[in-house]
Write a protein that holds these residues in place. Structure first.
Motif, PDB file in Angstrom:
ATOM      1  N   ALA A 213       0.826  -1.214   0.000  1.00  0.00           N
ATOM      2  CA  ALA A 213       0.000   0.000   0.000  1.00  0.00           C
ATOM      3  C   ALA A 213       0.857   1.260   0.000  1.00  0.00           C
ATOM      4  CB  ALA A 213      -0.930  -0.001   1.217  1.00  0.00           C
ATOM      5  N   GLY A 214       0.547   2.158  -0.929  1.00  0.00           N
ATOM      6  CA  GLY A 214       1.221   3.456  -0.961  1.00  0.00           C
ATOM      7  C   GLY A 214       2.593   3.449  -1.612  1.00  0.00           C
ATOM      8  N   ALA A 215       3.060   2.265  -2.054  1.00  0.00           N
ATOM      9  CA  ALA A 215       4.415   2.175  -2.641  1.00  0.00           C
ATOM     10  C   ALA A 215       4.432   2.672  -4.088  1.00  0.00           C
ATOM     11  CB  ALA A 215       4.908   0.729  -2.588  1.00  0.00           C
ATOM     12  N   PRO A 216       5.497   3.275  -4.545  1.00  0.00           N
ATOM     13  CA  PRO A 216       6.695   3.642  -3.785  1.00  0.00           C
ATOM     14  C   PRO A 216       6.417   4.817  -2.850  1.00  0.00           C
ATOM     15  CG  PRO A 216       6.830   4.546  -6.002  1.00  0.00           C
ATOM     16  CD  PRO A 216       5.581   3.722  -5.953  1.00  0.00           C
ATOM     17  N   HIS A 217       7.003   4.765  -1.661  1.00  0.00           N
ATOM     18  CA  HIS A 217       6.751   5.821  -0.683  1.00  0.00           C
ATOM     19  C   HIS A 217       7.625   7.032  -0.916  1.00  0.00           C
ATOM     20  CE1 HIS A 217       5.608   1.903   1.040  1.00  0.00           C
ATOM     21  NE2 HIS A 217       4.515   2.574   1.298  1.00  0.00           N
ATOM     22  N   GLU A 218       8.656   6.808  -1.701  1.00  0.00           N
ATOM     23  CA  GLU A 218       9.542   7.922  -2.045  1.00  0.00           C
ATOM     24  C   GLU A 218      10.260   7.599  -3.342  1.00  0.00           C
ATOM     25  OE1 GLU A 218      10.584  10.809  -0.393  1.00  0.00           O
ATOM     26  OE2 GLU A 218      12.519  11.200  -1.330  1.00  0.00           O
ATOM     27  N   THR A 219      10.351   8.594  -4.215  1.00  0.00           N
ATOM     28  CA  THR A 219      11.186   8.459  -5.408  1.00  0.00           C
ATOM     29  C   THR A 219      12.364   9.399  -5.252  1.00  0.00           C
ATOM     30  OG1 THR A 219       9.293   7.891  -6.804  1.00  0.00           O
ATOM     31  CG2 THR A 219      11.280   8.678  -7.924  1.00  0.00           C
ATOM     32  N   LEU A 220      13.542   8.791  -5.165  1.00  0.00           N
ATOM     33  CA  LEU A 220      14.772   9.579  -4.997  1.00  0.00           C
ATOM     34  C   LEU A 220      15.432   9.747  -6.354  1.00  0.00           C
ATOM     35  CD1 LEU A 220      17.057   8.340  -2.045  1.00  0.00           C
ATOM     36  CD2 LEU A 220      15.904  10.552  -2.270  1.00  0.00           C
ATOM     37  N   LEU A 221      15.772  10.967  -6.702  1.00  0.00           N
ATOM     38  CA  LEU A 221      16.487  11.229  -7.946  1.00  0.00           C
ATOM     39  C   LEU A 221      17.958  11.478  -7.628  1.00  0.00           C
ATOM     40  CD1 LEU A 221      16.732  11.963 -10.979  1.00  0.00           C
ATOM     41  CD2 LEU A 221      16.019  14.279 -10.365  1.00  0.00           C
ATOM     42  N   VAL A 222      18.827  10.716  -8.290  1.00  0.00           N
ATOM     43  CA  VAL A 222      20.267  10.887  -8.095  1.00  0.00           C
ATOM     44  C   VAL A 222      20.813  11.797  -9.190  1.00  0.00           C
ATOM     45  CG1 VAL A 222      22.489   9.717  -7.844  1.00  0.00           C
ATOM     46  CG2 VAL A 222      20.387   8.580  -7.095  1.00  0.00           C
ATOM     47  N   LEU A 223      21.511  12.832  -8.770  1.00  0.00           N
ATOM     48  CA  LEU A 223      22.091  13.802  -9.708  1.00  0.00           C
ATOM     49  C   LEU A 223      23.576  13.958  -9.432  1.00  0.00           C
ATOM     50  CD1 LEU A 223      19.369  16.602  -9.405  1.00  0.00           C
ATOM     51  CD2 LEU A 223      19.657  15.040 -11.334  1.00  0.00           C
ATOM     52  N   ASP A 224      24.336  14.172 -10.499  1.00  0.00           N
ATOM     53  CA  ASP A 224      25.778  14.371 -10.396  1.00  0.00           C
ATOM     54  C   ASP A 224      26.056  15.878 -10.324  1.00  0.00           C
ATOM     55  OD1 ASP A 224      28.464  14.796 -10.961  1.00  0.00           O
ATOM     56  OD2 ASP A 224      28.565  13.288 -12.552  1.00  0.00           O
ATOM     57  N   ALA A 225      26.543  16.321  -9.163  1.00  0.00           N
ATOM     58  CA  ALA A 225      26.760  17.759  -8.962  1.00  0.00           C
ATOM     59  C   ALA A 225      27.735  18.341  -9.970  1.00  0.00           C
ATOM     60  CB  ALA A 225      27.285  18.012  -7.543  1.00  0.00           C
ATOM     61  N   SER A 226      28.668  17.505 -10.455  1.00  0.00           N
ATOM     62  CA  SER A 226      29.697  18.050 -11.351  1.00  0.00           C
ATOM     63  C   SER A 226      29.125  18.428 -12.715  1.00  0.00           C
ATOM     64  CB  SER A 226      30.858  17.071 -11.492  1.00  0.00           C
ATOM     65  OG  SER A 226      30.438  15.943 -12.219  1.00  0.00           O
TER      66      SER A 226
END
Ligand code: GDP
Length: 298
Positions: A213-226
């Motif tokens: 229930a409720g999944a995904p509870h969070e979507t994390l985006l990975v970004l390259d600072a450089s």
């Protein structure tokens, strides 16, 4: 201290140039402010954030003469305020299992970040399961399996080219059966077309939500600072295509473009949840606005 070293390049690029300008200016007038503006843009604070910072400086200049110290103080205050508004740690207790979907284009440090997260949560006494949903590259699942072995976390994987949603489905089922605290699902970061990405994500969402229930509870985006402003462009695209709950900003240690953290928080209203300041397991840190600004202004 580790944070300070991680942000050393951004710090030096920013303050080396700011101090040079402020040091030689007899008084801080419009021409000096213009130079400051250009330095902030070059450090990847982004147009919108830089404009906000300049407005704050101009406002201060109206009520009192601007000194070099005042410029530093105003910038510090304003940057901290922008970042602080967007700080939020992950709350795993919101669901059991808590399902974390991780997105981002190839090469940004997605797999490494998942490995580091698995290791850290494991250390905190949480049970973790990984879903190798990046079936596009054989190396991705392989690399995730290596991380799994390293931190003794099981990995659900299919063969190369398999349907990512099928991996998500199996991983969700396994997470429920094994009663784990945290399921982290990797995805292929193909931005080739927004429509394809959206379709793939919708399917993964549907499958996960059906099992938990409720999944995904969070979507994390990975970004390259450089990648500087390009990271901001990617963030906008992913935000529109799949909806993003938080950001992991990697490779801050190797770049002078650390200002992009502020741009992401201020322009997109997205919390930076973790930052990567090296390749080691402990080099993924929960984002702390105060510490970040201290490292920047040290
Ligand atoms: P993916 O293609 O997005 O899964 O990227 P990987 O996880 O394979 O990472 C790509 C490279 O970036 C690897 O060599 C990682 O060790 C490196 N990397 C990841 N995060 C960081 C970081 O915070 N700092 C540094 N210096 N390198 C990192």
């Amino acid at each position: 201290e580790r944070m300070r070293r991680g942000l050393a390049k951004t710090h030096d690029a920013l303050w080396g140039r700011l101090d040079a300008v402020l040091g030689r200016a007899e008084r801080i007038d419009a021409a000096v402010l213009e130079e400051l503006e250009e330095i902030l843009i070059t450090a990847d604070f982004g147009v919108k954030t830089t404009t906000a910072l300049m407005t704050a400086l101009q406002q201060r200049a109206r009520s009192a003469e601007l000194t070099a110290e005042a410029v530093r103080a105003v910038l510090r205050e304003e940057i901290l305020a922008l970042l602080r508004a967007e700080v939020a740690p992950l709350e795993l207790s919101a669901s059991q299992p808590f399902v974390l979907l991780v997105v981002g284009v190839n090469g940004v440090g997605k797999t490494t970040t998942i490995g580091k997260l698995a290791q850290q949560f494991k250390k905190q006494g949480r049970s973790v399961l990984l879903g190798a949903g990046d079936t596009f590259r054989a190396a991705a699942a392989e690399q995730l399996a290596i991380w799994g072995e390293r931190c003794e976390v099981p990995v659900i994987r299919h063969s190369e080219g398999a349907d990512p949603a099928a991996v998500a489905f199996d991983a969700a089922k396994a997470a429920v059966a094994r009663k784990v605290d945290l399921l982290i699902v990797d995805t292929a970061g193909r931005l080739h077309t927004k429509v394809n990405l959206m379709e793939e994500m919708k399917k993964i969402h549907r499958v996960l939500g059906r099992e938990i229930a409720g999944a995904p509870h969070e979507t994390l985006l990975v970004l390259d600072a450089s990648t500087g402003q390009n990271a901001l462009v990617q963030a906008r695209l992913f935000q529109q295509a799949v909806g993003v709950g938080g950001i992991v900003l990697t490779k801050l240690d190797g770049t002078a473009k650390g200002g992009v953290a502020v741009a992401i928080a201020a322009e997109l209203g997205l919390p930076v949840r973790y930052i990567g300041i090296g390749e080691g397991i402990d080099d993924l840190r929960p984002f702390d606005a105060e510490m970040f600004v201290d490292a920047l202004f040290a």
